[in-house]
Structure formats: structure tokens, C-alpha cells
Design a protein around this motif. Sequence first.
Motif, PDB file in Angstrom:
ATOM      1  N   THR A   1     -24.855  36.012  40.768  1.00 31.66           N
ATOM      2  CA  THR A   1     -26.064  36.141  39.960  1.00 31.66           C
ATOM      3  C   THR A   1     -26.735  34.779  39.879  1.00 31.66           C
ATOM      4  N   ALA A   2     -28.029  34.727  40.238  1.00 33.55           N
ATOM      5  CA  ALA A   2     -28.781  33.470  40.210  1.00 33.55           C
ATOM      6  C   ALA A   2     -30.018  33.640  39.349  1.00 33.55           C
ATOM      7  N   GLY A   3     -30.181  32.767  38.362  1.00 31.03           N
ATOM      8  CA  GLY A   3     -31.338  32.812  37.491  1.00 31.03           C
ATOM      9  C   GLY A   3     -30.941  32.731  36.030  1.00 31.03           C
ATOM     10  N   ARG A   4     -31.823  33.190  35.150  1.00 34.96           N
ATOM     11  CA  ARG A   4     -31.562  33.198  33.704  1.00 34.96           C
ATOM     12  C   ARG A   4     -30.769  34.456  33.366  1.00 34.96           C
ATOM     13  N   GLN A   5     -29.618  34.291  32.736  1.00 36.22           N
ATOM     14  CA  GLN A   5     -28.697  35.412  32.583  1.00 36.22           C
ATOM     15  C   GLN A   5     -27.847  35.269  31.330  1.00 36.22           C
ATOM     16  N   ARG A   6     -27.213  36.379  30.978  1.00 37.08           N
ATOM     17  CA  ARG A   6     -26.263  36.427  29.876  1.00 37.08           C
ATOM     18  C   ARG A   6     -24.862  36.101  30.410  1.00 37.08           C
ATOM     19  N   ILE A   7     -24.117  35.229  29.718  1.00 36.45           N
ATOM     20  CA  ILE A   7     -22.736  34.913  30.097  1.00 36.45           C
ATOM     21  C   ILE A   7     -21.863  35.020  28.849  1.00 36.45           C
ATOM     22  N   ASN A   8     -20.954  35.989  28.860  1.00 33.54           N
ATOM     23  CA  ASN A   8     -19.989  36.171  27.779  1.00 33.54           C
ATOM     24  C   ASN A   8     -18.588  36.110  28.375  1.00 33.54           C
ATOM     25  N   LEU A   9     -17.806  35.133  27.977  1.00 30.22           N
ATOM     26  CA  LEU A   9     -16.458  34.955  28.519  1.00 30.22           C
ATOM     27  C   LEU A   9     -15.421  35.226  27.438  1.00 30.22           C
ATOM     28  N   ASP A  10     -14.390  36.012  27.809  1.00 28.40           N
ATOM     29  CA  ASP A  10     -13.353  36.428  26.871  1.00 28.40           C
ATOM     30  C   ASP A  10     -14.007  37.023  25.618  1.00 28.40           C
TER      31      ASP A  10
ATOM     32  N   GLN B   1     -15.893  35.462  23.592  1.00 31.02           N
ATOM     33  CA  GLN B   1     -17.044  34.605  23.302  1.00 31.02           C
ATOM     34  C   GLN B   1     -16.715  33.480  22.321  1.00 31.02           C
ATOM     35  N   ARG B   2     -15.425  33.112  22.221  1.00 31.08           N
ATOM     36  CA  ARG B   2     -15.048  32.036  21.313  1.00 31.08           C
ATOM     37  C   ARG B   2     -15.555  30.684  21.784  1.00 31.08           C
ATOM     38  N   PHE B   3     -15.694  30.528  23.097  1.00 34.64           N
ATOM     39  CA  PHE B   3     -16.178  29.261  23.639  1.00 34.64           C
ATOM     40  C   PHE B   3     -17.500  29.405  24.391  1.00 34.64           C
ATOM     41  N   VAL B   4     -17.734  30.565  25.005  1.00 37.03           N
ATOM     42  CA  VAL B   4     -18.964  30.789  25.760  1.00 37.03           C
ATOM     43  C   VAL B   4     -19.467  32.199  25.473  1.00 37.03           C
ATOM     44  N   GLY B   5     -20.695  32.304  24.958  1.00 39.24           N
ATOM     45  CA  GLY B   5     -21.233  33.619  24.640  1.00 39.24           C
ATOM     46  C   GLY B   5     -22.739  33.615  24.508  1.00 39.24           C
ATOM     47  N   GLY B   6     -23.283  34.779  24.160  1.00 34.58           N
ATOM     48  CA  GLY B   6     -24.723  34.961  24.098  1.00 34.58           C
ATOM     49  C   GLY B   6     -25.313  34.968  22.703  1.00 34.58           C
TER      50      GLY B   6
ATOM     51  N   LYS C   1     -15.278  21.167  19.027  1.00 33.36           N
ATOM     52  CA  LYS C   1     -16.651  21.651  19.117  1.00 33.36           C
ATOM     53  C   LYS C   1     -16.747  22.916  19.974  1.00 33.36           C
ATOM     54  N   THR C   2     -17.604  23.831  19.549  1.00 35.21           N
ATOM     55  CA  THR C   2     -17.840  25.065  20.307  1.00 35.21           C
ATOM     56  C   THR C   2     -19.341  25.349  20.362  1.00 35.21           C
ATOM     57  N   PRO C   3     -20.131  24.501  21.031  1.00 34.04           N
ATOM     58  CA  PRO C   3     -21.591  24.637  21.001  1.00 34.04           C
ATOM     59  C   PRO C   3     -22.131  25.848  21.753  1.00 34.04           C
ATOM     60  N   LEU C   4     -21.331  26.474  22.633  1.00 34.03           N
ATOM     61  CA  LEU C   4     -21.809  27.630  23.393  1.00 34.03           C
ATOM     62  C   LEU C   4     -21.267  28.947  22.859  1.00 34.03           C
ATOM     63  N   ALA C   5     -20.502  28.921  21.796  1.00 34.64           N
ATOM     64  CA  ALA C   5     -19.832  30.115  21.291  1.00 34.64           C
ATOM     65  C   ALA C   5     -20.795  31.055  20.567  1.00 34.64           C
TER      66      ALA C   5
END
Length: 412
Positions: A146-155, A157-162, A311-315
Amino acid sequence: MTVSKFPKILGALLLGACSSVALQAAAQESENATLVDALKSGEVGLNLRYRVEVVDQDILVDDTVDQYDMEEEAVASTLRTRLNWRSGSYRGFTGFLEMDDVTAIGNDSYNSTTNGNIDRPVVVDPEGTEINQAYIRYSGGNSIITAGRQRINLDGQRFVGGVGWRQNEQTYDGVRYQYGSADSFQLDYSYVYNVNRIFGEDSAGSDMGGDIQLLHAIYPVAENHKISAFVYNLDLEDLTDNASRTYGVDYKGKFGPIKANLSYAHQSDIGDNQYDYSANYYLAELGADLGPVAAKLGYEVLGSDNDVGFKTPLATLHKFQGFTDKFLGTPADGVEDLYVGGSMKVAGGKLGLTYHNFEAAEGSVSYGDEWNLSYGHKITDDISALVKYATYRADEYSTDTDKLWIMVTANF
């Protein structure tokens, strides 16, 4: 601290994978499908989400606010209108475009961080219209690019989410490669050069730019047992105090009626971060069905080092440490969250109740405690409603706060 060559190596591997997949896509062209057919077969979606958020928050009087006649209450009545379009498939490629509009309905008696109402409590649902997602995706075999502006939710979402709870979602500009399937090894790698944050385009803090590498892998070691490992490298140009490298492992398993989730992570500063620190993260959570109640008990620790908290700035932070969002930024002494809760079906909906007790991870300071209550009900296949209430009682951190949400969502 010096950033290692690890992210650059990952970037090279991703570029090679993309090239290989693109060649395969060209070789797999359908005899009948055309680009025009893919565009004509596209689907349009419409989502409407109306929410009222009421905040009653004691004022923390200090030198930064005593010049204002501060109000303790805020009412945010907002409507998010989301319109999207997804193309049909052409040679394994699809396109997606999504627009969001957030509008305040009635009197905007809240501080959205952009509307100038600094005398009111903050509700981060600013008005505005913007592109939420816009990407091209290739799917073939066990790979997705996937290339472009997108949603990313990992596990979880404790560290990376939307940050999907807020009306203006957090999305990511970059390239993402996913390999594998749900019942086998999975690899997920993203290179992100900009994060579109929840504050909206009119805010000075709308973007978080940098060299962001997100690597996540999952391996099912046995039935009902899986282990994931991750490395999140945030070499930021903006908000450099959040520049960090986090690596860790997560285990999810089931032993008969008992569900377990154990997690550990270590974080340290990188890039232009002015702080020198090294902090740990721990999670232990157990869940079980006790008759009609799905119960859970958990203990989560975001540690501290040199007066800098983990720190969890993307959570997706609203999912954790209580609905009142008192710990969006980890305190200098870290935070320990001991929580117990449960949910059950009531009158065709789901009722949930959770209690949190917060303390400092370093030292013996008691921050406070919080109760969270929620009830969600699906009215029709396309319309659902949610009511939530949270009350935080401060001890030695922040101030007493009560929040109420009433929300209706419709999909067409």
C-alpha cells in the motif's frame, strides 16, 4: 544517540520486494479486465457519526492559566461526514480515496485546540475538511503493498494506531508491505515520512514528519497461542522530544477458559531528542468468561528514566488508561495502571464497566482512580448507538474530571 543502519537495510529490502511484486503483477494481467472496468466497478461509501461530548473538569490553577477566566465545563456537538470510493481491481491493483468533514453543530463551547476557546476544557474534535486516506494498493499471493495516505493499526494499537475514537482520524503517509496470512507467519513493515495527527490541518501540530520505520511480525507457535515481535523507529524532524526506538515482544494465548496477554518493550532516545533516557513497558492481562460476564484483570506499566516517561506518540491512547484521557502524555515518573472490569449483554446491547487505579512507576505517588461505564447497541444493520461515562478522581495528579459521550453512527 546515533541511529543504526537497520532502518536503511529494511528500506532496501522493501524496495526489492516492491519491485519483485510489481513484475509479478504485470505478468498476471487478466485477459478480460481493463482499467476502465475497474473504475466503473468502484464502490462509494458514506459514514455519518454524530457525537455529543460533555466535560466537567476542575481547573488546575497555575501561572499558565490564571490570566484567563477559565470555565470548568465544555460541550462539543460534532458531526463527522466520511465519504469514500474504492475502485475495482486491475491487475491486482486497487485505488482508494476518502474525505472527512467535521462540523460543530450548535454552539461550540469547547476548546478544539483551533477554535480559540482557550477558556474551556479541551475536546480535540476540530472542524475542517481534509483527505483522510488516498492510496494505491497491490494484492497478490500472500503480499499486500500500500502506497500513499493510509490507516495503520498494529496489534491492539498500544504503540501504533489510528486514534479512531476522535472525529479526525490519525493516518500515515508512506509505503506499507504486508506478508502472510492470519494462520501463519506474518510480516508487516512500513516506511512513514509524515503522520497526519488528530488536530486538523489548521493546527500547528497537525503533522509529525520524520524517518519513521515500523516493523512488526507475528508467529503462531501453536493453536490459540501467538507471539509477536516489533521494532518502531521514530527518527522525528518535528516533535523531536518524541524521537525514540522501541522494540519488544507480545504474547497472546488461551488456556481453556482463560485468555492471557503478556507484553514487554524497551525504549530509548534517538536522533535529535534532547533527552537521554532508557525506559521499559510491561503488560500482564488475564480474561475469562464468568457466567454471562466477560471479566478481565490487568496491570500495565509505562516506566521512567531520568525524569522521562515511556512515550507512545502514535498510539490510540483513548483505548488505554481510562476514558478521561488523563495520561495522553506519560508523566515524568511513569505510570502504573491496575485495572479490573467486565462486560455482558444487556437488552440486546453490550454493557461494560472498568475500574482503574493509577500510581507513579517511580516513587510512591498515588495519581488517582477512574471508573468507566459504556453501553453500545446496534439499532439496525447500518445504525448503532453508544453511551459512555467516565469519572476520574485525582489524588496527586491532574484534577477531578467527569465526561459523558452520546454517539450515533450510520453507514450507507
